[in-house]
Scaffold this active site. Structure first.
Site, PDB file in Angstrom:
ATOM      1  CE1 TYR A 285      -4.173  -1.804   0.339  1.00 20.50           C
ATOM      2  CE2 TYR A 285      -2.852  -3.249   1.720  1.00 20.50           C
ATOM      3  CZ  TYR A 285      -3.994  -3.004   0.988  1.00 20.50           C
ATOM      4  OH  TYR A 285      -4.962  -3.974   0.906  1.00 20.50           O
TER       5      TYR A 285
ATOM      6  CG  ASN B 265     -10.950  -0.970  -8.173  1.00 21.32           C
ATOM      7  OD1 ASN B 265     -11.393  -0.358  -9.138  1.00 21.32           O
ATOM      8  ND2 ASN B 265     -10.289  -2.108  -8.281  1.00 21.32           N
TER       9      ASN B 265
ATOM     10  CB  CYS C 217      -7.709  -3.256  -5.742  1.00 19.21           C
ATOM     11  SG  CYS C 217      -9.199  -4.238  -5.936  1.00 19.21           S
ATOM     12  CG  HIS C 218      -6.064  -8.947  -7.651  1.00 19.42           C
ATOM     13  ND1 HIS C 218      -6.743  -8.314  -8.680  1.00 19.42           N
ATOM     14  CD2 HIS C 218      -5.067  -9.669  -8.231  1.00 19.42           C
ATOM     15  CE1 HIS C 218      -6.170  -8.653  -9.839  1.00 19.42           C
ATOM     16  NE2 HIS C 218      -5.152  -9.468  -9.586  1.00 19.42           N
TER      17      HIS C 218
ATOM     18  CD  GLU D 110      -3.065 -11.103 -11.515  1.00 18.21           C
ATOM     19  OE1 GLU D 110      -4.138 -10.620 -11.877  1.00 18.21           O
ATOM     20  OE2 GLU D 110      -2.278 -10.501 -10.762  1.00 18.21           O
TER      21      GLU D 110
END
Length: 164
Positions: A103, A126, A134-135, A161
């Site tokens: 963050y 979001n 945002c993940h 990912e």
């Protein structure tokens, strides 16, 4: 004459993804309800008709490509959502993240290194899940932090990912 917005939902490995788009611009994407997606729209769209379609041209295919393992496919999706200047900068920065960042790193990339809480708030607000990733924002030290749809989904996305 106002053109109708398009809405569509499809099943993913982490639940039903609800989408609303204005032509080729994604305005909302969530894993909760279409009602919540509609409520997240900019007030400019309040009087637009929303037409339910089987798939939204281009956007649905790119998202399916993402779930099929082509992670970068979502980078081609144009997005727009309401929010203050810092949130806009944070969302733009999120779209450039490869892997994960903290963050505080997000606050820095959004141009306000001290705005760590605001960075967390931008993640929470979001309205375009997945495409504005945002993940990919985690706590300093690597703890996953929070995720509106549950940590299991955040973890699945990061594994998908290759970030975990």
């Amino acid at each position: 004459l106002r053109v109708a917005l398009l809405s569509s939902s499809f099943d993913t490995p982490i639940g039903t993804l609800n989408l609303i788009a204005d032509d080729s611009i994604l305005l909302a994407a969530n894993l909760s309800t279409m009602k919540a997606a509609k409520e997240s729209l900019d007030s400019d769209y309040a009087d637009h008709k929303i037409e339910q379609v089987k798939k939204i041209p281009v956007i649905t295919d790119l998202l399916k490509d993402y779930f099929d393992g082509e992670i970068a496919a979502i980078n081609a999706i144009k997005v727009m959502q309401p929010g203050a200047a810092f949130s806009q900068a944070a969302w733009k920065a999120m779209r450039k993240v490869k892997g994960t960042i903290s963050y505080s790193e997000l606050a820095d990339r959004a141009g306000s290194p001290a705005a760590v809480r605001a960075a967390g708030s931008a993640c929470a607000k979001n309205a375009i899940v997945l495409v504005v990733p945002c993940h990919r924002i985690v706590k300093t030290g690597g703890n996953l932090g929070n995720y509106a749809y549950g940590l299991g989904k955040k973890e699945w996305l990061l594994r998908h990912e290759g970030a975990l």
